[in-house]
Scaffold this motif. Structure first.
Motif, PDB file in Angstrom:
ATOM      1  N   LEU A   1      53.723  53.689  -9.363  1.00  0.00           N
ATOM      2  CA  LEU A   1      53.931  53.257  -7.987  1.00  0.00           C
ATOM      3  C   LEU A   1      53.357  51.851  -7.827  1.00  0.00           C
ATOM      4  N   ALA A   2      53.863  51.109  -6.865  1.00  0.00           N
ATOM      5  CA  ALA A   2      53.365  49.762  -6.611  1.00  0.00           C
ATOM      6  C   ALA A   2      51.956  49.798  -6.045  1.00  0.00           C
ATOM      7  N   SER A   3      51.299  48.644  -6.037  1.00  0.00           N
ATOM      8  CA  SER A   3      49.941  48.562  -5.490  1.00  0.00           C
ATOM      9  C   SER A   3      49.931  48.607  -3.980  1.00  0.00           C
ATOM     10  N   LEU A   4      51.071  48.329  -3.355  1.00  0.00           N
ATOM     11  CA  LEU A   4      51.245  48.505  -1.920  1.00  0.00           C
ATOM     12  C   LEU A   4      52.513  49.312  -1.723  1.00  0.00           C
ATOM     13  N   ILE A   5      52.400  50.439  -1.043  1.00  0.00           N
ATOM     14  CA  ILE A   5      53.541  51.318  -0.828  1.00  0.00           C
ATOM     15  C   ILE A   5      53.682  51.644   0.649  1.00  0.00           C
ATOM     16  N   SER A   6      54.892  52.001   1.032  1.00  0.00           N
ATOM     17  CA  SER A   6      55.154  52.497   2.376  1.00  0.00           C
ATOM     18  C   SER A   6      55.227  54.014   2.324  1.00  0.00           C
ATOM     19  N   LEU A   7      54.606  54.658   3.297  1.00  0.00           N
ATOM     20  CA  LEU A   7      54.698  56.108   3.438  1.00  0.00           C
ATOM     21  C   LEU A   7      55.555  56.406   4.663  1.00  0.00           C
ATOM     22  N   ASN A   8      55.623  57.633   5.086  1.00  0.00           N
ATOM     23  CA  ASN A   8      56.433  57.974   6.245  1.00  0.00           C
ATOM     24  C   ASN A   8      55.926  57.254   7.494  1.00  0.00           C
ATOM     25  N   ASP A   9      56.810  57.071   8.464  1.00  0.00           N
ATOM     26  CA  ASP A   9      56.470  56.467   9.756  1.00  0.00           C
ATOM     27  C   ASP A   9      55.987  55.031   9.632  1.00  0.00           C
ATOM     28  N   LYS A  10      56.376  54.339   8.565  1.00  0.00           N
ATOM     29  CA  LYS A  10      56.038  52.925   8.356  1.00  0.00           C
ATOM     30  C   LYS A  10      54.538  52.697   8.168  1.00  0.00           C
ATOM     31  N   ILE A  11      53.842  53.708   7.690  1.00  0.00           N
ATOM     32  CA  ILE A  11      52.422  53.585   7.369  1.00  0.00           C
ATOM     33  C   ILE A  11      52.289  53.028   5.953  1.00  0.00           C
TER      34      ILE A  11
ATOM     35  N   LEU B   1      46.094  35.062  -1.321  1.00  0.00           N
ATOM     36  CA  LEU B   1      46.202  36.497  -1.589  1.00  0.00           C
ATOM     37  C   LEU B   1      47.321  36.762  -2.595  1.00  0.00           C
ATOM     38  N   ILE B   2      48.478  36.151  -2.392  1.00  0.00           N
ATOM     39  CA  ILE B   2      49.589  36.357  -3.319  1.00  0.00           C
ATOM     40  C   ILE B   2      49.234  35.846  -4.710  1.00  0.00           C
ATOM     41  N   SER B   3      48.494  34.746  -4.785  1.00  0.00           N
ATOM     42  CA  SER B   3      48.081  34.222  -6.101  1.00  0.00           C
ATOM     43  C   SER B   3      47.206  35.223  -6.833  1.00  0.00           C
ATOM     44  N   GLU B   4      46.302  35.873  -6.109  1.00  0.00           N
ATOM     45  CA  GLU B   4      45.435  36.873  -6.740  1.00  0.00           C
ATOM     46  C   GLU B   4      46.232  38.104  -7.170  1.00  0.00           C
ATOM     47  N   VAL B   5      47.182  38.503  -6.347  1.00  0.00           N
ATOM     48  CA  VAL B   5      48.053  39.630  -6.700  1.00  0.00           C
ATOM     49  C   VAL B   5      48.811  39.318  -7.982  1.00  0.00           C
ATOM     50  N   GLN B   6      49.355  38.116  -8.072  1.00  0.00           N
ATOM     51  CA  GLN B   6      50.111  37.723  -9.266  1.00  0.00           C
ATOM     52  C   GLN B   6      49.211  37.615 -10.488  1.00  0.00           C
ATOM     53  N   ALA B   7      48.008  37.084 -10.293  1.00  0.00           N
ATOM     54  CA  ALA B   7      47.080  36.931 -11.420  1.00  0.00           C
ATOM     55  C   ALA B   7      46.699  38.281 -12.019  1.00  0.00           C
ATOM     56  N   GLU B   8      46.610  39.308 -11.174  1.00  0.00           N
ATOM     57  CA  GLU B   8      46.239  40.641 -11.656  1.00  0.00           C
ATOM     58  C   GLU B   8      47.448  41.488 -12.035  1.00  0.00           C
ATOM     59  N   GLY B   9      48.636  40.937 -11.864  1.00  0.00           N
ATOM     60  CA  GLY B   9      49.849  41.648 -12.251  1.00  0.00           C
ATOM     61  C   GLY B   9      50.174  42.841 -11.375  1.00  0.00           C
ATOM     62  N   LEU B  10      49.796  42.777 -10.102  1.00  0.00           N
ATOM     63  CA  LEU B  10      50.069  43.891  -9.187  1.00  0.00           C
ATOM     64  C   LEU B  10      51.490  43.791  -8.641  1.00  0.00           C
ATOM     65  N   LYS B  11      52.050  44.942  -8.284  1.00  0.00           N
ATOM     66  CA  LYS B  11      53.413  44.980  -7.760  1.00  0.00           C
ATOM     67  C   LYS B  11      53.383  45.258  -6.258  1.00  0.00           C
ATOM     68  N   LEU B  12      54.104  44.417  -5.515  1.00  0.00           N
ATOM     69  CA  LEU B  12      54.281  44.574  -4.081  1.00  0.00           C
ATOM     70  C   LEU B  12      55.769  44.651  -3.772  1.00  0.00           C
ATOM     71  N   PRO B  13      56.144  45.263  -2.654  1.00  0.00           N
ATOM     72  CA  PRO B  13      57.546  45.181  -2.242  1.00  0.00           C
ATOM     73  C   PRO B  13      57.977  43.719  -2.103  1.00  0.00           C
ATOM     74  N   LYS B  14      59.266  43.474  -2.038  1.00  0.00           N
ATOM     75  CA  LYS B  14      59.785  42.117  -1.979  1.00  0.00           C
ATOM     76  C   LYS B  14      59.136  41.316  -0.846  1.00  0.00           C
ATOM     77  N   HIS B  15      58.681  40.115  -1.180  1.00  0.00           N
ATOM     78  CA  HIS B  15      58.065  39.240  -0.194  1.00  0.00           C
ATOM     79  C   HIS B  15      58.510  37.810  -0.479  1.00  0.00           C
ATOM     80  N   TYR B  16      58.675  37.052   0.594  1.00  0.00           N
ATOM     81  CA  TYR B  16      59.252  35.721   0.468  1.00  0.00           C
ATOM     82  C   TYR B  16      58.461  34.720   1.311  1.00  0.00           C
ATOM     83  N   LYS B  17      58.581  33.449   0.945  1.00  0.00           N
ATOM     84  CA  LYS B  17      57.892  32.403   1.689  1.00  0.00           C
ATOM     85  C   LYS B  17      58.551  32.212   3.056  1.00  0.00           C
TER      86      LYS B  17
END
Length: 251
Positions: free
Chosen positions: A107-117, A231-247
């Motif tokens: 699973l990704a390091s950030l996930i969505s659960l029910n009800d947009k939590i 924050l995104i730089s640290e996420v990338q440096a540690e190789g974590l996966k997040l849902p799609k995000h854009y500038k």
């Protein structure tokens, strides 16, 4: 630079399919049912303390009230109630588990659960707490796979506690948003479109969010989560996966 993440649109490693506190053998009502039972078991004084809502259906709808605490701005009025706001999360209001419908090997390091939590793993939680200590809240829960097998990593429900009025409609492209007209007493609602091109054209006022690393805009609430470049730089440096995000655009 600020980044924007819309909610994932389909089940998978960014959005596991399942239910909160759901036992399929018992076919019970899970988290929501437990909250309703908790409410009915309290004294009238305690009921008013945990849920300052005066409607006759309070016992029934209390089960939906804590959902707002986890995804809306703290202190916000709940359903436009004059007395009931989204205050502190009570210990009994935290889901004890999220029970997946199928086995997820990763699973990704950030996930969505029910009800947009939203929920995060230990690694992403550590980044957030390092960049913004004591700003956001994290609530541990058991992430369970079928047949009672726990997922090997600990996850935490994330309560984002920074909201700003940063959205600049005049500086945003027309295709970045869609406006739902007012209807039957419900005011006009602005929603963000979720494609890369649309988010690239969405403008945020830098003076509004300043040096924040994790925040939401009041116009879009839980539909859009924003991150700083650091924050995104640290996420990338540690190789974590997040849902799609854009500038996004900064103005």
């Amino acid at each position: 630079m600020v980044w924007g993440m819309a909610l994932p649109s389909g089940f998978g490693e960014y959005w596991p399919s399942g239910e909160f506190e759901y036992d399929r053998k018992k076919r019970d009502t899970g988290w929501y049912g437990r909250l309703r039972r908790h409410y009915t078991e309290q004294s009238p004084e305690e009921q008013r303390r945990i849920f300052a809502y005066s409607g006759e259906d309070a016992a029934w709808i209390y089960g939906t009230y804590p959902v707002g605490k986890f995804k809306k701005e703290p202190g916000q009025s709940w359903r436009n109630s004059a007395t009931c706001t989204l205050g502190d999360v009570e210990s009994h209001e935290v889901p004890r588990s999220f029970d997946a419908d199928k086995t997820y090997n990763s699973l990704a390091s950030l996930i969505s659960l029910n009800d947009k939590i939203l929920a995060v793993d230990e690694s992403f939680k550590a980044i957030i707490e390092r960049l913004e200590p004591q700003v956001h809240e994290f609530f541990p829960f058991a992430l369970m796979m079928p047949k009672g097998k726990p997922y090997p990593e600990q996850y935490y429900i994330l309560r984002i506690r920074q909201y700003f009025d940063a959205f600049s409609k005049p500086d945003s492209s027309d295709e970045s948003i869609r406006v739902l007209p007012a209807y039957d007493g419900i005011p006009e609602i602005t929603r963000v479109n979720e494609s890369k091109k649309a988010l690239n054209g969405l403008a945020m006022r830098e003076r509004a969010f300043g040096g924040a690393h994790l925040w939401r805009d009041r116009t879009f609430e839980e539909q859009l989560t924003c991150f700083s470049d650091e924050l995104i730089s640290e996420v990338q440096a540690e190789g974590l996966k997040l849902p799609k995000h854009y500038k996004l655009k900064e103005v």
